[in-house]
Motif scaffolding. Structure first.
Motif, mmCIF file in Angstrom:
data_model
loop_
_atom_site.group_PDB
_atom_site.id
_atom_site.type_symbol
_atom_site.label_atom_id
_atom_site.label_comp_id
_atom_site.label_asym_id
_atom_site.label_seq_id
_atom_site.Cartn_x
_atom_site.Cartn_y
_atom_site.Cartn_z
ATOM 1 N N ALA A 28 0.800 -1.218 0.000
ATOM 2 C CA ALA A 28 0.000 0.000 0.000
ATOM 3 C C ALA A 28 0.838 1.276 0.000
ATOM 4 O O ALA A 28 0.475 2.273 -0.624
ATOM 5 N N LEU A 29 1.988 1.245 0.688
ATOM 6 C CA LEU A 29 2.762 2.472 0.902
ATOM 7 C C LEU A 29 4.177 2.410 0.335
ATOM 8 O O LEU A 29 4.960 3.339 0.543
ATOM 9 N N GLY A 30 4.490 1.324 -0.354
ATOM 10 C CA GLY A 30 5.866 1.151 -0.830
ATOM 11 C C GLY A 30 6.335 2.226 -1.781
ATOM 12 O O GLY A 30 7.535 2.483 -1.896
ATOM 13 N N GLY A 31 5.409 2.879 -2.467
ATOM 14 C CA GLY A 31 5.800 3.918 -3.410
ATOM 15 C C GLY A 31 6.566 5.057 -2.774
ATOM 16 O O GLY A 31 7.390 5.710 -3.426
ATOM 17 N N TRP A 32 6.315 5.299 -1.476
ATOM 18 C CA TRP A 32 7.028 6.365 -0.774
ATOM 19 C C TRP A 32 8.520 6.040 -0.621
ATOM 20 O O TRP A 32 9.332 6.953 -0.442
ATOM 21 N N ALA A 33 8.874 4.763 -0.692
ATOM 22 C CA ALA A 33 10.269 4.365 -0.523
ATOM 23 C C ALA A 33 10.966 4.085 -1.847
ATOM 24 O O ALA A 33 12.117 3.645 -1.853
ATOM 25 N N ALA A 34 10.285 4.319 -2.962
ATOM 26 C CA ALA A 34 10.886 4.038 -4.270
ATOM 27 C C ALA A 34 12.094 4.950 -4.509
ATOM 28 O O ALA A 34 11.994 6.176 -4.348
ATOM 29 N N PRO A 35 13.230 4.394 -4.897
ATOM 30 C CA PRO A 35 14.431 5.221 -5.100
ATOM 31 C C PRO A 35 14.363 6.103 -6.337
ATOM 32 O O PRO A 35 15.086 7.100 -6.439
ATOM 33 N N TYR A 36 13.524 5.740 -7.320
ATOM 34 C CA TYR A 36 13.394 6.522 -8.543
ATOM 35 C C TYR A 36 11.915 6.774 -8.835
ATOM 36 O O TYR A 36 11.036 6.099 -8.300
ATOM 37 N N ASP A 37 11.654 7.734 -9.691
ATOM 38 C CA ASP A 37 10.292 7.936 -10.187
ATOM 39 C C ASP A 37 9.919 6.713 -11.022
ATOM 40 O O ASP A 37 10.624 6.375 -11.987
ATOM 41 N N PRO A 38 8.833 6.021 -10.668
ATOM 42 C CA PRO A 38 8.518 4.770 -11.364
ATOM 43 C C PRO A 38 8.113 4.939 -12.821
ATOM 44 O O PRO A 38 8.040 3.945 -13.552
ATOM 45 N N THR A 39 7.886 6.168 -13.276
ATOM 46 C CA THR A 39 7.465 6.376 -14.670
ATOM 47 C C THR A 39 8.580 6.926 -15.558
ATOM 48 O O THR A 39 8.395 7.048 -16.769
ATOM 49 N N ASP A 40 9.726 7.242 -14.979
ATOM 50 C CA ASP A 40 10.820 7.853 -15.755
ATOM 51 C C ASP A 40 11.904 6.838 -16.093
ATOM 52 O O ASP A 40 12.357 6.079 -15.211
ATOM 53 N N PRO A 41 12.375 6.806 -17.355
ATOM 54 C CA PRO A 41 13.533 5.970 -17.697
ATOM 55 C C PRO A 41 14.781 6.469 -16.971
ATOM 56 O O PRO A 41 15.022 7.673 -16.904
ATOM 57 N N VAL A 42 15.563 5.528 -16.441
ATOM 58 C CA VAL A 42 16.757 5.908 -15.682
ATOM 59 C C VAL A 42 18.015 5.203 -16.192
ATOM 60 O O VAL A 42 19.120 5.522 -15.753
ATOM 61 N N ALA A 43 17.843 4.248 -17.110
ATOM 62 C CA ALA A 43 18.996 3.515 -17.637
ATOM 63 C C ALA A 43 18.584 2.865 -18.954
ATOM 64 O O ALA A 43 17.473 3.078 -19.457
ATOM 65 N N THR A 44 19.472 2.057 -19.520
ATOM 66 C CA THR A 44 19.161 1.371 -20.766
ATOM 67 C C THR A 44 18.102 0.291 -20.517
ATOM 68 O O THR A 44 18.029 -0.288 -19.426
ATOM 69 N N PRO A 45 17.260 -0.005 -21.503
ATOM 70 C CA PRO A 45 16.231 -1.039 -21.334
ATOM 71 C C PRO A 45 16.831 -2.420 -21.076
ATOM 72 O O PRO A 45 17.929 -2.741 -21.543
ATOM 73 N N TRP A 46 16.102 -3.197 -20.302
ATOM 74 C CA TRP A 46 16.427 -4.596 -20.014
ATOM 75 C C TRP A 46 17.784 -4.759 -19.330
ATOM 76 O O TRP A 46 18.457 -5.774 -19.491
ATOM 77 N N ARG A 47 18.174 -3.795 -18.588
ATOM 78 C CA ARG A 47 19.431 -3.911 -17.832
ATOM 79 C C ARG A 47 19.216 -4.870 -16.665
ATOM 80 O O ARG A 47 18.206 -4.825 -15.980
ATOM 81 N N GLY A 48 20.173 -5.754 -16.430
ATOM 82 C CA GLY A 48 20.047 -6.717 -15.342
ATOM 83 C C GLY A 48 20.262 -6.070 -13.982
ATOM 84 O O GLY A 48 20.678 -4.908 -13.880
ATOM 85 N N SER A 49 19.994 -6.819 -12.939
ATOM 86 C CA SER A 49 20.158 -6.289 -11.588
ATOM 87 C C SER A 49 21.625 -5.986 -11.318
ATOM 88 O O SER A 49 22.524 -6.697 -11.761
#
Length: 272
Positions: free
Chosen positions: A19-40
C-alpha cells in the motif's frame, strides 16, 4: 502465541509495503533511468524494464491502486450480499425466492466476462467493482441467508422480539454479531477475487493505463524481455502472489480470533 504474532507482523509488513511502498521508491517509477532490459546490479536492485525504468521502484509503487480498487470492490460486494442475505433470511417467502432467483441468474455469468463487458463502457476501477459485486454478492447473499435462518429462531433473538425491538435493531445487535466470523471469512474471499479480476483486466489492457506502475501491467509490458531481465516479470508476479496470500491469511487470522466465528446452532445457543 509467538508464531501467531510473527505471522501477523509479516502479513502487516507485506500489506503495508504493497500500500505504501511507493514512498520508498528510489526513482520515479514512470521515468527511464537507464538502458532497457538492464540486469540487476548497483543502483538498480532488480534491473530495468522495457523502457529503462527501475523495476524495483515500479514494484514498490505498483500495489497501492490495485489494493485500493480491490478493497473497494470487495467491500461493495460484501455489503450488497450482506443486505440481500439479511432480507432473504429474515423475511423468507417471496423476498427469498426473488433474491435467490436473481443470484442464480448472476452466478450463471462468469465474473471475468462481466468485467470485460463492464470495461468497455466504464473505467477500469469501476469495471472491477461492478464485476466483483455481480459475481461475489450472490455468493455472500447465499451464505448470509443460511446463517440468518440458523439464528433467527434462537432464544436471544426471540427475547429481542419480545422486548419489542425493531427488525433493524435485532439485525444490528443480535444477528450480525453472531455472523461476524462468517462475514469476515467471506470478505476475505471477495478480496482475493477482486484482486484477480483487477489483475486480469490490467493484463488485458483494460485497467491502469501506461506508464503508471501496476504489477499486472508490468507482466504485460515486460514479457517480451523476460530472457534479458527475468526480474521485470518475476518481481511483480511475486508481489501479486504475496499480497493476495497476505490478504487471505489476514482475514483468516481475524476470523480465528473471533470467538463468534461460527454460526452453528450450538454456538448460537451458547450466547443465550
Amino acid at each position: 502465541m509467538v508464531n501467531r504474532l510473527l505471522v501477523t507482523v509479516l502479513l502487516t509488513a507485506v500489506l503495508a509495503t504493497a500500500a505504501l511502498g511507493g514512498w520508498a521508491a528510489p526513482y520515479d517509477p514512470t521515468d527511464p533511468v537507464a538502458t532497457p532490459w538492464r540486469g540487476s546490479g548497483p543502483g538498480h536492485l532488480l534491473g530495468t524494464d522495457a523502457l529503462g525504468r527501475d523495476v524495483w521502484s515500479r514494484v514498490l509503487s505498483g500495489g497501492a491502486d490495485l489494493l485500493a480498487v480491490s478493497v473497494t470492490a470487495a467491500l461493495a460486494a460484501s455489503a450488497t450480499g450482506l443486505a440481500g442475505g439479511l432480507a432473504a433470511g429474515w423475511l423468507g417467502g417471496a423476498a427469498d425466492r426473488v433474491l435467490t432467483a436473481l443470484t442464480d441468474l448472476l452466478l450463471a455469468v462468469p465474473s471475468l466476462l462481466l468485467a470485460l463487458v463492464a470495461a468497455i463502457a466504464l473505467p477500469g476501477p469501476a469495471a472491477v467493482v461492478v464485476a466483483t459485486v455481480c459475481g461475489g454478492a450472490p455468493l455472500t447473499l447465499r451464505v448470509v441467508r443460511d446463517a440468518v435462518r440458523a439464528v433467527r429462531t434462537t432464544g436471544y433473538v426471540e427475547a429481542a422480539r419480545c422486548r419489542g425491538e425493531s427488525t433493524a435493531a435485532i439485525a444490528l445487535r443480535e444477528i450480525l454479531p453472531a455472523m461476524k466470523g462468517t462475514v469476515l471469512a467471506d470478505l476475505g474471499l471477495r478480496l482475493v477475487v477482486a484482486v484477480q479480476i483487477a489483475s486480469a483486466l490490467n493484463v488485458l489492457g483494460f485497467g491502469t493505463p501506461p506508464p503508471e506502475p501496476d504489477w499486472a501491467l508490468m507482466l504485460r509490458e515486460n514479457m517480451a524481455g523476460v530472457a534479458m531481465n527475468p526480474w521485470a516479470v518475476a518481481a511483480p508476479a511475486l508481489a501479486l502472489g504475496l499480497t493476495t496470500t497476505a490478504l487471505a491469511l489476514s482475514v483468516h487470522l481475524a476470523t480465528d480470533r473471533d470467538p463468534r466465528a461460527t454460526t452453528s446452532r450450538e454456538d448460537t445457543r451458547a450466547r443465550i
